[in-house]
Design an enzyme around this catalytic site. Structure first.
Site, PDB file in Angstrom:
ATOM      1  N   LYS A 124       1.090  -1.343   0.030  1.00 18.88           N
ATOM      2  CA  LYS A 124      -0.284   0.054   0.151  1.00 18.88           C
ATOM      3  C   LYS A 124       0.721   1.404  -0.271  1.00 18.88           C
ATOM      4  O   LYS A 124       0.284   2.481  -0.447  1.00 18.88           O
ATOM      5  CB  LYS A 124      -0.860  -0.012   1.066  1.00 18.88           C
ATOM      6  CG  LYS A 124      -1.449  -1.376   0.822  1.00 18.88           C
ATOM      7  CD  LYS A 124      -2.676  -1.243   2.130  1.00 18.88           C
ATOM      8  CE  LYS A 124      -4.111  -2.471   1.066  1.00 18.88           C
ATOM      9  NZ  LYS A 124      -3.466  -3.295   1.328  1.00 18.88           N
TER      10      LYS A 124
HETATM   11  C1  LIG Z   1      -4.644  -4.422   0.997  1.00 22.30           C
HETATM   12  C2  LIG Z   1      -3.919  -5.694   0.603  1.00 22.30           C
HETATM   13  C3  LIG Z   1      -4.031  -7.081  -0.007  1.00 22.30           C
HETATM   14  C4  LIG Z   1      -5.340  -6.534  -1.262  1.00 22.30           C
HETATM   15  O1  LIG Z   1      -5.472  -5.642  -2.163  1.00 22.30           O
HETATM   16  P1  LIG Z   1      -6.329  -5.559  -2.425  1.00 22.30           P
HETATM   17  O2  LIG Z   1      -5.918  -4.140  -3.005  1.00 22.30           O
HETATM   18  O3  LIG Z   1      -7.462  -4.760  -1.853  1.00 22.30           O
HETATM   19  O4  LIG Z   1      -6.942  -6.485  -3.610  1.00 22.30           O
HETATM   20  C5  LIG Z   1      -3.588  -7.860  -0.395  1.00 22.30           C
HETATM   21  N1  LIG Z   1      -2.297  -8.000   0.819  1.00 22.30           N
HETATM   22  C6  LIG Z   1      -1.367  -7.039   1.432  1.00 22.30           C
HETATM   23  C7  LIG Z   1      -0.453  -7.573   2.428  1.00 22.30           C
HETATM   24  C8  LIG Z   1      -2.713  -6.096   1.854  1.00 22.30           C
HETATM   25  O5  LIG Z   1      -1.817  -5.261   2.508  1.00 22.30           O
END
Ligand SMILES: *Cc1c(COP(=O)(O)O)cnc(C)c1O
Length: 471
Positions: free
Chosen positions: A113
């Site tokens: 993120k």
């Molecule tokens: C947010 C997240 C996901 C999922 O990603 P999306 O964009 O919501 O599909 C997968 N793995 C981790 C470690 C995350 O923080």
């Protein structure tokens, strides 16, 4: 470039108009009115660019209301070795010929993120300064999103962050990461309740339109278009690292929850990046796997949403999914509105007709599902065979990639977090603690800044009002 809503509002808006907003006024999600197509010459030119300049090239196709020099400078300030740990920013490593892992989680909070949120922080600061405005970001988190938002916004002019989390329920590492921030513009609020209580408070504050306007309440949730477009960049960067020439095809396997990450892959493919397949990997919360297999989208109730060992994928509905469905319906916004604005609300989901569902494959989509035992076995196997340690979310992606891989197919698995964030599961898989980056030694013993409060909307509002006055 102009932006329109998936539900039919076609008032043309430019990038900076939608940057600080969440949903479109009609409840839909913003999409660019068309996807720019990249020709072979451009793709060839991009192959040799450093990450920050590649980001600039891609973003400038979607952002025409920030001067080019400013946007380039923002990208160069954001995607640096000091923030992401290497010059490649998203380095690729090979597990075996044709099977790669792309590291998206070497940013400040060790989860992917950061890739989008760090840019969002820079864009928010830039745009607020230009308007002479300020913004109070209110959010609820049970893990990665809140931390990424705080590390992106810390010290930024014009922005304060109020992040609610369920008291005592985040992992010790995630708590330490967030609560150790000492920046005056970051406010951690631990709510005596569960994640849903936090989210209900955020919704209640946002529903008070007078309070919202007076205190300029905003959000950084995953449906923000700027976050999505920032994620498009690492599909290009991963493709260039996995190939020697632009006539090769690459598939991506994506650990998925809210469909933000893999939706960015869809956008990259629509732009003409030679992506063969987009492999959607879910955990036990398999809303998306069910959809791609059956054409049936069924939102889960809170009680039906399971707590798993890949917690960042524990979702009941996929909040970015409406964007893809709108494209799948060839931008029929009346139909999209019916599905998401009516059927999901009234019936908790919908089923597509067979012909429409079959078209998912022509957009490259396939899916699979992984569970706790799969996760452990995958982590153990990669550790024993390659001496490479992956986190539980990445393990879901790799497990599904291996299940679905076709002869001769090159697959890049997106690494969405580092194992150190989920040490309990790592110990269960390999019997030892994951290594911790030196910069994070002693994180749990740093002084903490967090206010614990009951699940009370009025108390949260009072805290925001207090800090807003002193800003
Ligand atoms: C947010 C997240 C996901 C999922 O990603 P999306 O964009 O919501 O599909 C997968 N793995 C981790 C470690 C995350 O923080």
């Amino acid at each position: 470039m102009r932006y329109v809503s998936t539900r039919g509002d076609d008032t043309p808006r430019r990038f900076c108009e939608i940057l600080l907003e969440g949903l479109a006024p009609d409840g839909g999600l913003y999409l660019p009115e068309r996807y720019p197509r990249i020709d072979a010459a451009t793709l060839g030119r991009w192959r040799v660019l450093p990450y920050a300049d590649l980001a600039f090239e891609i973003l400038s196709l979607y952002i025409d209301d920030i001067p080019a020099d400013d946007l380039r400078a923002l990208c160069r300030r954001t995607y640096t070795r000091s923030t992401f740990g290497s010059d490649a920013i998203v380095p690729l490593r090979m597990l075996e010929p044709g099977l790669f892992v792309e590291a998206l989680s070497n940013g400040p909070t060790l989860a992917f993120k950061d890739m989008a949120m760090q840019l969002l922080g820079a864009l928010f600061e830039y745009e607020l300064a230009r308007r002479g405005e300020r913004l109070n970001i209110l959010g609820a988190t049970s893990g990665d999103t809140g931390g990424a938002a705080e590390y992106a916004m810390r010290g930024k002019q014009g922005v304060q962050v109020f992040m609610l989390s369920p008291h005592g329920r985040m992992s010790p590492f995630q708590q330490a990461q967030m609560f150790s921030l000492q920046d005056a513009n970051i406010h951690n609020i631990a709510i005596e309740g569960v994640f849903d209580d936090c989210q209900d408070i955020v919704k209640a504050v946002a529903a008070d339109l007078d309070f919202k306007r007076r205190h300029r309440i905003g959000s950084v949730n995953s449906i923000n278009w700027a976050r999505l477009v920032a994620q498009v960049v690492y599909y290009f960067a991963g493709y260039f690292q996995a190939t020697r020439s632009n006539d090769e095809l690459v598939s991506f396997a994506v650990p998925s929850g809210n469909f933000g990450n893999v939706c960015a892959g869809h956008v990259a493919r629509m732009m003409g990046l030679p992506i063969q397949r987009l492999i959607v990997a879910t955990n036990e919360n398999d809303v998306l796997d069910e959809f791609f297999k059956s054409g049936r989208y069924r939102v889960r109730a809170a009680a039906e949403t399971r707590e798993t060992s890949s917690p960042s994928m524990d979702i009941s509905k996929a909040s970015n999914f409406e964007r893809f469905v709108c494209d799948l319906l060839q931008r029929d916004t009346v139909a999209t509105r019916q599905l998401f604005g009516e059927r999901v609300v009234r019936d908790g989901g919908f089923a597509l007709d067979a012909a429409t569902h079959a078209r998912c494959a022509s957009y490259g989509f396939v899916s699979g599902r992984s569970g706790h035992a799969d996760r452990l076995a995958t982590i153990r196997q990669v550790w024993e065979q390659q001496h490479d340690l992956i986190d539980p979310h990445t393990a879901d992606g790799l497990k599904v990639a291996c299940d679905l891989r076709q002869p001769g197919e090159t697959i890049v698995v997106l690494e969405t977090a580092l194992p150190v964030k989920f040490s309990e599961t790592i110990v269960e898989a390999i019997g030892q603690q994951p290594e911790r980056p030196a910069a994070l030694a002693g994180l749990e013993s740093l002084p903490r800044r967090v206010e614990v409060m009951p699940a009370d909307v009025a108390r949260v509002k009072a805290l925001i009002a207090l800090h807003d006055r002193h800003a």
